[in-house]
Design a protein around this motif. Structure first.
Motif, short mmCIF file in Angstrom:
data_model
loop_
_atom_site.label_atom_id
_atom_site.label_comp_id
_atom_site.label_asym_id
_atom_site.label_seq_id
_atom_site.Cartn_x
_atom_site.Cartn_y
_atom_site.Cartn_z
N GLU A 201 45.43 57.44 -57.53
CA GLU A 201 44.48 56.50 -56.93
C GLU A 201 44.74 56.34 -55.44
N THR A 202 43.65 56.31 -54.66
CA THR A 202 43.76 56.26 -53.21
C THR A 202 43.25 54.92 -52.67
N GLU A 203 43.88 54.46 -51.59
CA GLU A 203 43.42 53.26 -50.91
C GLU A 203 42.44 53.62 -49.78
N GLU A 204 42.60 54.82 -49.23
CA GLU A 204 41.72 55.26 -48.14
C GLU A 204 40.96 56.51 -48.58
N GLU A 205 39.80 56.71 -47.97
CA GLU A 205 38.97 57.86 -48.31
C GLU A 205 39.54 59.13 -47.68
N VAL A 206 39.38 60.24 -48.39
CA VAL A 206 39.82 61.54 -47.90
C VAL A 206 38.61 62.29 -47.38
N THR A 207 38.62 62.63 -46.10
CA THR A 207 37.48 63.31 -45.50
C THR A 207 37.44 64.77 -45.93
N ILE A 208 36.26 65.22 -46.34
CA ILE A 208 36.05 66.61 -46.71
C ILE A 208 35.69 67.41 -45.46
N GLU A 209 36.38 68.51 -45.24
CA GLU A 209 36.24 69.24 -43.98
C GLU A 209 34.89 69.93 -43.84
N GLU A 210 34.30 70.39 -44.94
CA GLU A 210 33.03 71.09 -44.87
C GLU A 210 31.92 70.26 -45.50
N PRO A 211 30.69 70.33 -44.96
CA PRO A 211 29.57 69.63 -45.59
C PRO A 211 29.33 70.15 -47.01
N VAL A 212 28.84 69.29 -47.87
CA VAL A 212 28.51 69.66 -49.24
C VAL A 212 27.01 69.96 -49.31
N ASP A 213 26.68 71.15 -49.80
CA ASP A 213 25.27 71.54 -49.95
C ASP A 213 24.77 70.99 -51.28
N LEU A 214 24.12 69.84 -51.24
CA LEU A 214 23.70 69.16 -52.46
C LEU A 214 22.64 69.95 -53.22
N GLN A 215 21.77 70.63 -52.49
CA GLN A 215 20.75 71.42 -53.18
C GLN A 215 21.38 72.49 -54.07
N ALA A 216 22.53 73.03 -53.61
CA ALA A 216 23.20 74.07 -54.37
C ALA A 216 23.85 73.53 -55.65
N LEU A 217 23.95 72.20 -55.77
CA LEU A 217 24.50 71.60 -56.97
C LEU A 217 23.48 71.51 -58.10
N LEU A 218 22.21 71.63 -57.77
CA LEU A 218 21.15 71.41 -58.76
C LEU A 218 20.89 72.68 -59.56
N PRO A 219 20.54 72.54 -60.83
CA PRO A 219 20.16 73.72 -61.61
C PRO A 219 18.85 74.31 -61.09
#
Length: 281
Positions: A201-219
């Motif tokens: 469990e984290t108290e602070e958020e962990v920044t993701i280095e690369e943007p997430v392509d949400l369209q690529a998550l969809l079927p």
């Protein structure tokens, strides 16, 4: 005359002493605040009203799903509600509607940060630039998170995992996209998140280095089931619009196992349909 001059001096001295004591009290309160309370006002409110912390819930034993409704009055809907989620989607009972407006998804690559909140890995967008439109109403993406195994079932069967994309409109109403996940090829759209999964469990958020392509998550095939449901975690609030995709996406065996090492199981069992309609679009 000298006696009269002493009174203002004594009053001034007394005011200084009282002010110093007040400042010491304030510093002590702020010191307590830094150890776990968000604001001085919250400390005062908690003291005045004797507010008790919201009870902890989990997916195990005495604080697990079957006991959520007993943990706190604010969780009572978890056992008293008539439109609870998740559900088992029996395809033979699904209705098809030509009147239902098409789901419009407006996603783009976005920067995210993630947290391990004790119940799931949750991804929070840096900006609210993603949305869906359901029956003419726009909902902005607030966060997404994962469950294993899947919470929804198809014809009584669970899949390996489930992704929930949670959206909210201007009035605070919710719409959730549910995407089933099955073992298969590595999911490259989630690789940046999986490379930074917090083990505890984290108290602070962990920044993701690369943007997430949400369209690529969809079927690719976005055939969906629509129904009225609830949050699948306490307080199990109802009047949530659910859209569950019929077709799953894939994640590799290694990706699924990496999540299950952190959360062996964070799934609420299916709830009664209670004469609700499931509409296929």
């Amino acid at each position: 005359m000298k006696k009269n001059l002493m009174y203002p001096f004594l009053i001034l001295l007394l005011s200084f002493v009282l002010g110093a004591c007040s400042e010491q009290t304030k510093e002590a309160t702020i010191s307590q605040n830094e150890e776990g309370t968000d604001t001085v006002e919250e400390v005062e409110e908690a003291t005045e009203s004797n507010v008790t912390p919201t009870p902890q819930w989990s997916y195990e034993e005495e604080t697990g799903p079957e006991h959520w409704g007993e943990l706190d009055p604010s969780y009572s809907v978890c056992i008293k509600g008539n439109e609870q989620s998740p559900i088992n989607i029996e395809t033979s009972q699904v209705k098809t509607s030509e009147k239902l407006e098409s789901l419009d998804i407006q996603y783009e690559p976005t920067d995210f940060s993630i947290v391990h909140n004790g119940h799931a890995i949750q991804a929070n967008p840096a900006i609210q630039n993603n949305s869906i439109v359901v029956e003419g109403k726009e909902y902005k993406l607030a966060q997404f998170h994962f469950h294993t195994p899947s919470e929804h079932q198809f014809n009584g069967e669970n899949l390996d995992m489930e992704l929930h994309l949670v959206h909210q409109d201007g009035n605070g109403e919710l719409a959730v996209l549910g995407i089933m996940i099955q073992e298969g090829e590595e999911n490259e759209a989630l690789a940046s998140i999986w490379g930074a999964l917090p083990k505890s469990e984290t108290e602070e958020e962990v920044t993701i280095e690369e943007p997430v392509d949400l369209q690529a998550l969809l079927p690719a095939d976005q055939t969906s089931y629509f129904y009225e449901g609830s949050l699948t975690t306490p307080p199990c609030s109802e009047e949530v619009q659910w859209i569950v995709f019929e077709n799953p996406i894939e994640m590799s065996k290694e990706q699924i196992q990496a999540y299950r090492q952190i959360f062996p199981g964070n799934q609420r069992p299916v709830q009664g349909l209670n004469e609700r309609e499931i509409i296929k679009e």
